[in-house]
Design a protein around this motif. Structure first.
Motif, PDB file in Angstrom:
ATOM      1  N   ARG A  91       0.805  -1.224   0.000  1.00  0.00           N
ATOM      2  CA  ARG A  91       0.000   0.000   0.000  1.00  0.00           C
ATOM      3  C   ARG A  91       0.841   1.279   0.000  1.00  0.00           C
ATOM      4  O   ARG A  91       0.310   2.377  -0.114  1.00  0.00           O
ATOM      5  N   TYR A  92       2.161   1.141   0.140  1.00  0.00           N
ATOM      6  CA  TYR A  92       3.013   2.329   0.222  1.00  0.00           C
ATOM      7  C   TYR A  92       3.448   2.798  -1.161  1.00  0.00           C
ATOM      8  O   TYR A  92       3.549   2.008  -2.105  1.00  0.00           O
ATOM      9  N   ALA A  93       3.732   4.089  -1.257  1.00  0.00           N
ATOM     10  CA  ALA A  93       4.311   4.630  -2.487  1.00  0.00           C
ATOM     11  C   ALA A  93       5.714   4.061  -2.666  1.00  0.00           C
ATOM     12  O   ALA A  93       6.358   3.641  -1.708  1.00  0.00           O
ATOM     13  N   HIS A  94       6.180   4.067  -3.919  1.00  0.00           N
ATOM     14  CA  HIS A  94       7.449   3.403  -4.232  1.00  0.00           C
ATOM     15  C   HIS A  94       8.606   3.907  -3.364  1.00  0.00           C
ATOM     16  O   HIS A  94       9.425   3.113  -2.901  1.00  0.00           O
ATOM     17  N   ALA A  95       8.698   5.218  -3.159  1.00  0.00           N
ATOM     18  CA  ALA A  95       9.846   5.794  -2.454  1.00  0.00           C
ATOM     19  C   ALA A  95      10.007   5.212  -1.058  1.00  0.00           C
ATOM     20  O   ALA A  95      11.124   4.969  -0.590  1.00  0.00           O
ATOM     21  N   ARG A  97       8.191   2.328  -0.015  1.00  0.00           N
ATOM     22  CA  ARG A  97       8.097   0.867  -0.127  1.00  0.00           C
ATOM     23  C   ARG A  97       9.459   0.249  -0.417  1.00  0.00           C
ATOM     24  O   ARG A  97       9.819  -0.789   0.165  1.00  0.00           O
ATOM     25  N   ALA A  98      10.246   0.861  -1.296  1.00  0.00           N
ATOM     26  CA  ALA A  98      11.558   0.325  -1.643  1.00  0.00           C
ATOM     27  C   ALA A  98      12.465   0.258  -0.415  1.00  0.00           C
ATOM     28  O   ALA A  98      13.212  -0.712  -0.229  1.00  0.00           O
ATOM     29  N   VAL A  99      12.387   1.285   0.419  1.00  0.00           N
ATOM     30  CA  VAL A  99      13.192   1.311   1.649  1.00  0.00           C
ATOM     31  C   VAL A  99      12.808   0.158   2.570  1.00  0.00           C
ATOM     32  O   VAL A  99      13.674  -0.562   3.091  1.00  0.00           O
ATOM     33  N   MET A 100      11.509  -0.034   2.787  1.00  0.00           N
ATOM     34  CA  MET A 100      11.049  -1.076   3.702  1.00  0.00           C
ATOM     35  C   MET A 100      11.325  -2.471   3.138  1.00  0.00           C
ATOM     36  O   MET A 100      11.678  -3.398   3.882  1.00  0.00           O
ATOM     37  N   GLN A 101      11.195  -2.630   1.817  1.00  0.00           N
ATOM     38  CA  GLN A 101      11.479  -3.924   1.206  1.00  0.00           C
ATOM     39  C   GLN A 101      12.959  -4.272   1.316  1.00  0.00           C
ATOM     40  O   GLN A 101      13.314  -5.379   1.741  1.00  0.00           O
ATOM     41  N   PHE A 148      14.777  -0.653  -5.631  1.00  0.00           N
ATOM     42  CA  PHE A 148      14.918   0.792  -5.837  1.00  0.00           C
ATOM     43  C   PHE A 148      14.753   1.183  -7.304  1.00  0.00           C
ATOM     44  O   PHE A 148      14.445   2.329  -7.601  1.00  0.00           O
ATOM     45  N   MET A 149      14.951   0.246  -8.197  1.00  0.00           N
ATOM     46  CA  MET A 149      14.892   0.556  -9.621  1.00  0.00           C
ATOM     47  C   MET A 149      13.563   0.162 -10.262  1.00  0.00           C
ATOM     48  O   MET A 149      13.374   0.354 -11.457  1.00  0.00           O
ATOM     49  N   ALA A 150      12.642  -0.391  -9.476  1.00  0.00           N
ATOM     50  CA  ALA A 150      11.443  -1.011 -10.048  1.00  0.00           C
ATOM     51  C   ALA A 150      10.345  -0.022 -10.388  1.00  0.00           C
ATOM     52  O   ALA A 150       9.360  -0.394 -11.009  1.00  0.00           O
ATOM     53  N   ASN A 151      10.453   1.220  -9.988  1.00  0.00           N
ATOM     54  CA  ASN A 151       9.360   2.182 -10.216  1.00  0.00           C
ATOM     55  C   ASN A 151       9.444   2.751 -11.626  1.00  0.00           C
ATOM     56  O   ASN A 151      10.270   3.614 -11.907  1.00  0.00           O
ATOM     57  N   LEU A 280      21.495   3.684  -0.725  1.00  0.00           N
ATOM     58  CA  LEU A 280      20.827   3.374  -1.990  1.00  0.00           C
ATOM     59  C   LEU A 280      19.598   4.257  -2.196  1.00  0.00           C
ATOM     60  O   LEU A 280      19.307   4.672  -3.323  1.00  0.00           O
ATOM     61  N   ALA A 281      18.885   4.544  -1.114  1.00  0.00           N
ATOM     62  CA  ALA A 281      17.721   5.424  -1.214  1.00  0.00           C
ATOM     63  C   ALA A 281      18.139   6.806  -1.697  1.00  0.00           C
ATOM     64  O   ALA A 281      17.471   7.421  -2.546  1.00  0.00           O
ATOM     65  N   ALA A 282      19.250   7.316  -1.167  1.00  0.00           N
ATOM     66  CA  ALA A 282      19.744   8.622  -1.602  1.00  0.00           C
ATOM     67  C   ALA A 282      20.219   8.580  -3.054  1.00  0.00           C
ATOM     68  O   ALA A 282      20.033   9.538  -3.812  1.00  0.00           O
ATOM     69  N   LYS A 283      20.810   7.465  -3.446  1.00  0.00           N
ATOM     70  CA  LYS A 283      21.348   7.336  -4.800  1.00  0.00           C
ATOM     71  C   LYS A 283      20.234   7.274  -5.840  1.00  0.00           C
ATOM     72  O   LYS A 283      20.345   7.867  -6.926  1.00  0.00           O
ATOM     73  N   TYR A 284      19.135   6.569  -5.521  1.00  0.00           N
ATOM     74  CA  TYR A 284      18.109   6.290  -6.526  1.00  0.00           C
ATOM     75  C   TYR A 284      16.794   7.025  -6.289  1.00  0.00           C
ATOM     76  O   TYR A 284      15.760   6.649  -6.838  1.00  0.00           O
ATOM     77  N   GLY A 285      16.828   8.060  -5.472  1.00  0.00           N
ATOM     78  CA  GLY A 285      15.669   8.931  -5.349  1.00  0.00           C
ATOM     79  C   GLY A 285      14.532   8.380  -4.526  1.00  0.00           C
ATOM     80  O   GLY A 285      13.397   8.844  -4.664  1.00  0.00           O
ATOM     81  N   ALA A 286      14.796   7.417  -3.659  1.00  0.00           N
ATOM     82  CA  ALA A 286      13.772   6.918  -2.743  1.00  0.00           C
ATOM     83  C   ALA A 286      13.757   7.808  -1.490  1.00  0.00           C
ATOM     84  O   ALA A 286      14.409   8.858  -1.457  1.00  0.00           O
ATOM     85  N   ASP A 287      13.025   7.386  -0.465  1.00  0.00           N
ATOM     86  CA  ASP A 287      12.837   8.210   0.731  1.00  0.00           C
ATOM     87  C   ASP A 287      14.018   8.023   1.681  1.00  0.00           C
ATOM     88  O   ASP A 287      13.941   7.283   2.668  1.00  0.00           O
ATOM     89  N   ALA A 288      15.131   8.707   1.394  1.00  0.00           N
ATOM     90  CA  ALA A 288      16.342   8.562   2.194  1.00  0.00           C
ATOM     91  C   ALA A 288      16.162   9.019   3.645  1.00  0.00           C
ATOM     92  O   ALA A 288      16.662   8.366   4.558  1.00  0.00           O
ATOM     93  N   PRO A 289      15.470  10.135   3.910  1.00  0.00           N
ATOM     94  CA  PRO A 289      15.248  10.516   5.313  1.00  0.00           C
ATOM     95  C   PRO A 289      14.481   9.456   6.100  1.00  0.00           C
ATOM     96  O   PRO A 289      14.792   9.195   7.265  1.00  0.00           O
ATOM     97  N   PHE A 290      13.483   8.848   5.477  1.00  0.00           N
ATOM     98  CA  PHE A 290      12.752   7.770   6.145  1.00  0.00           C
ATOM     99  C   PHE A 290      13.671   6.578   6.407  1.00  0.00           C
ATOM    100  O   PHE A 290      13.618   5.957   7.481  1.00  0.00           O
ATOM    101  N   ALA A 291      14.548   6.254   5.447  1.00  0.00           N
ATOM    102  CA  ALA A 291      15.500   5.164   5.633  1.00  0.00           C
ATOM    103  C   ALA A 291      16.432   5.456   6.804  1.00  0.00           C
ATOM    104  O   ALA A 291      16.700   4.582   7.640  1.00  0.00           O
TER     105      ALA A 291
END
Length: 313
Positions: A91-95, A97-101, A148-151, A280-291
């Motif tokens: 149910r989470y947005a990609h940014a 979800r990728a971190v949690m996965q 991180f690349m799946a979106n 990786l979140a910072a590198k690929y535009g995911a939610d780095a602060p959440f990570a």
């Protein structure tokens, strides 16, 4: 519990390194360009050297036979974690979800696991831990980085296919993927590296913990942490620190796995989110602060949960 001081020392080291990163970001020593440079340096040089170094361990058929059960447990754990990642965070947005996965399939056991396993279970525990970590190291640079690349954001089937091909090509040529492949060949064939090359790789590898934790602190320093224990962080920590090791422990009891193998496997499965997640979140535009928040909170909570698992075991 003779291993508790060692555990607290390791956790304290992580915390101090992260706080140093927070400090230098807050006082303006590092800006966004500096953060990006450090991210690229860690991803493209330091982490690949660390991966190759991690595979430079003694490995032969006698070792494989004596450690086969822990290798099998680790493989099943990775499959289970991948299943959890697929269904628990849909149910989470990609940014986010990728971190949690990624944080679910790849913990911080690579840094914390070996010394803790050795402190609790001795040299046999350290050997089992080294074998246990092999599947995770493969998954984190294959399936893991794919999160991180799946979106793709595409709706057209043809565009989706092209995007998947591009993602696959980018994944397979990633420096960390190539490093994992090289490391596997070195380990399986027991290839001795020339001293100058091996020492260079080891030197860069030894920078991994300091630079990774410093970078996480820098990411944290540029973020707001008004609500560190939000619902998503709590959900992740419950899954990572409690449910995953609990499921593994029950499985080991069900199949009557030896106490030593069970102990090493459960302790490593109970480690917090690894620092690579935020990088990786910072590198690929995911939610780095959440990570970074998940890393900080899960690391602090593991000060309570890891000794608890040690007592249970």
């Amino acid at each position: 519990m003779t291993q508790l001081p060692s555990l607290l020392t390791l956790q304290g080291q992580l915390a101090l390194l992260m706080l140093t990163g927070v400090f230098i970001r807050k006082v303006g020593m590092v800006d966004e360009k500096g953060k990006q440079f450090l991210t690229d340096l860690v991803i493209n040089l330091v982490l690949p050297c660390n991966i190759i170094q991690s595979f430079r361990i003694p490995f032969h058929m006698d070792v494989l036979r004596s450690t086969f059960s822990v290798l099998l447990i680790s493989l099943f754990l990775q499959i289970g974690c991948a299943a959890v990642s697929r269904f628990a965070y849909g149910r989470y947005a990609h940014a986010r979800r990728a971190v949690m996965q990624y944080g679910t399939v790849c913990s911080n056991s690579g840094f914390l696991g070996n010394p803790i396993a050795e402190g609790i279970f001795g040299s046999e525990g350290q050997l089992l831990a080294s074998i246990f970590l092999i599947p995770q190291r493969i998954v984190m640079w294959s399936t893991g980085i794919g999160y991180f690349m799946a979106n793709d954001g595409q709706t057209d089937p043809a565009q989706k296919r092209e995007h998947r091909k591009a993602v696959l090509k980018k994944t397979l040529t990633h420096p960390c993927i190539l490093a994992a492949a090289i490391g596997m060949v070195i380990m399986l064939l027991q290839i001795p590296l020339p001293a100058f090359l091996g020492n260079t790789i080891k030197s860069f590898s030894s920078c991994n913990t300091a630079l990774s934790m410093l970078l996480i602190g820098i990411i944290m320093g540029g973020s707001s942490f008004r609500h560190p224990l939000d619902r998503d962080v709590v959900l992740y920590c419950v899954i990572r620190l409690l449910l995953i090791p609990l499921g593994l422990w029950m499985g080991c009891l069900l199949f009557r796995i030896s106490a030593l193998t069970t102990g090493v496997s459960v302790v490593l499965a109970a480690m917090p989110m690894g620092g690579t997640t935020a990088i990786l979140a910072a590198k690929y535009g995911a939610d780095a602060p959440f990570a970074a928040k998940c890393i900080a909170v899960s690391t602090v909570l593991s000060l309570l949960t890891t000794p608890l698992w040690c007592l249970v075991l």
